[in-house]
Scaffold this motif. Structure first.
Motif, PDB file in Angstrom:
ATOM      1  N   GLU A 109       0.605  -1.323   0.074  1.00 64.19           N
ATOM      2  CA  GLU A 109      -0.058   0.089   0.154  1.00 64.19           C
ATOM      3  C   GLU A 109       0.686   1.198  -0.153  1.00 64.19           C
ATOM      4  O   GLU A 109       0.648   2.250  -0.517  1.00 64.19           O
ATOM      5  N   ILE A 110       2.052   1.208   0.773  1.00 62.85           N
ATOM      6  CA  ILE A 110       2.949   2.412   0.913  1.00 62.85           C
ATOM      7  C   ILE A 110       3.502   2.709  -0.483  1.00 62.85           C
ATOM      8  O   ILE A 110       3.559   3.593  -1.225  1.00 62.85           O
ATOM      9  N   ASP A 111       3.916   1.399  -1.134  1.00 62.64           N
ATOM     10  CA  ASP A 111       4.669   1.698  -2.412  1.00 62.64           C
ATOM     11  C   ASP A 111       3.713   2.187  -3.346  1.00 62.64           C
ATOM     12  O   ASP A 111       4.228   3.054  -4.156  1.00 62.64           O
ATOM     13  N   GLN A 166       3.682  14.368  -9.179  1.00 61.89           N
ATOM     14  CA  GLN A 166       4.716  15.274  -9.422  1.00 61.89           C
ATOM     15  C   GLN A 166       5.376  15.358 -10.782  1.00 61.89           C
ATOM     16  O   GLN A 166       5.471  16.492 -11.271  1.00 61.89           O
ATOM     17  N   ARG A 167       5.264  14.224 -11.246  1.00 60.21           N
ATOM     18  CA  ARG A 167       6.188  14.367 -12.725  1.00 60.21           C
ATOM     19  C   ARG A 167       5.133  14.902 -13.659  1.00 60.21           C
ATOM     20  O   ARG A 167       5.522  15.802 -14.372  1.00 60.21           O
ATOM     21  N   ASP A 168       3.732  14.763 -13.677  1.00 57.67           N
ATOM     22  CA  ASP A 168       2.830  15.339 -14.465  1.00 57.67           C
ATOM     23  C   ASP A 168       2.990  16.807 -14.041  1.00 57.67           C
ATOM     24  O   ASP A 168       2.510  17.723 -15.003  1.00 57.67           O
ATOM     25  N   GLN A 193       2.122   6.671  -6.694  1.00 55.31           N
ATOM     26  CA  GLN A 193       1.136   7.728  -7.203  1.00 55.31           C
ATOM     27  C   GLN A 193       1.765   8.937  -6.839  1.00 55.31           C
ATOM     28  O   GLN A 193       1.469   9.887  -8.077  1.00 55.31           O
ATOM     29  N   GLN A 194       2.041   9.226  -5.870  1.00 52.61           N
ATOM     30  CA  GLN A 194       2.786  10.698  -5.689  1.00 52.61           C
ATOM     31  C   GLN A 194       3.640  10.931  -6.544  1.00 52.61           C
ATOM     32  O   GLN A 194       3.852  12.315  -7.113  1.00 52.61           O
TER      33      GLN A 194
END
Length: 101
Positions: free
Chosen positions: A21-23, A33-35, A28-29
Motif C-alpha cells: 500500500e505504501i509503495d 509530481q512528474r505530471d 502515485q505521488q
C-alpha cells in the motif's frame, strides 16, 4: 491511542500488505509530481514564446516609455526584456500586456 484487539488477533497474512500500500501511494505521488512538472514546463515554454512575440512587437514609443520608467538606455530595454523572459516569462508577459492595455 487505543489498540484494537480485534485487529491484533487477526494473523498478519490476513491483515493486508502495508508495504504494498505504501509503495502504491508513493508511486502515485511520484506520477502526480512528474505530471505537474511537465505541465509547469509546458506553461513556461508557452509564456516564453508569448513574451518574445510581445517584445518583438514593441513600438519605439513603448521602448522609450519603458526606458524612462526603468531609468535605462533605450538600446538596452529589449535586451533586458529578453533576459527576463528567459528567467521569468510570466512576469514579462503580464507587464507587456498591461503596457498594451
Amino acid at each position: 491511542m487505543s489498540i484494537d484487539h480485534g485487529v491484533l488477533n487477526v494473523p498478519l497474512h490476513k491483515r493486508g500488505n502495508i508495504d504494498a500500500e505504501i509503495d502504491r501511494h508513493m508511486a502515485q505521488q511520484r506520477r502526480e509530481q512528474r505530471d505537474a512538472a511537465k505541465a509547469r514546463a509546458a506553461q513556461w515554454k508557452a509564456d516564453k514564446a508569448r513574451a518574445l512575440v510581445l517584445i518583438d512587437g514593441l513600438s519605439d514609443e513603448q521602448i522609450t516609455a519603458l526606458a524612462g520608467r526603468a531609468r535605462v538606455q533605450k538600446r538596452s530595454v529589449r535586451k533586458n526584456l529578453r533576459d527576463n523572459a528567459g528567467l521569468c516569462p510570466a512576469r514579462v508577459v503580464k507587464m507587456l500586456e498591461g503596457l498594451a492595455a
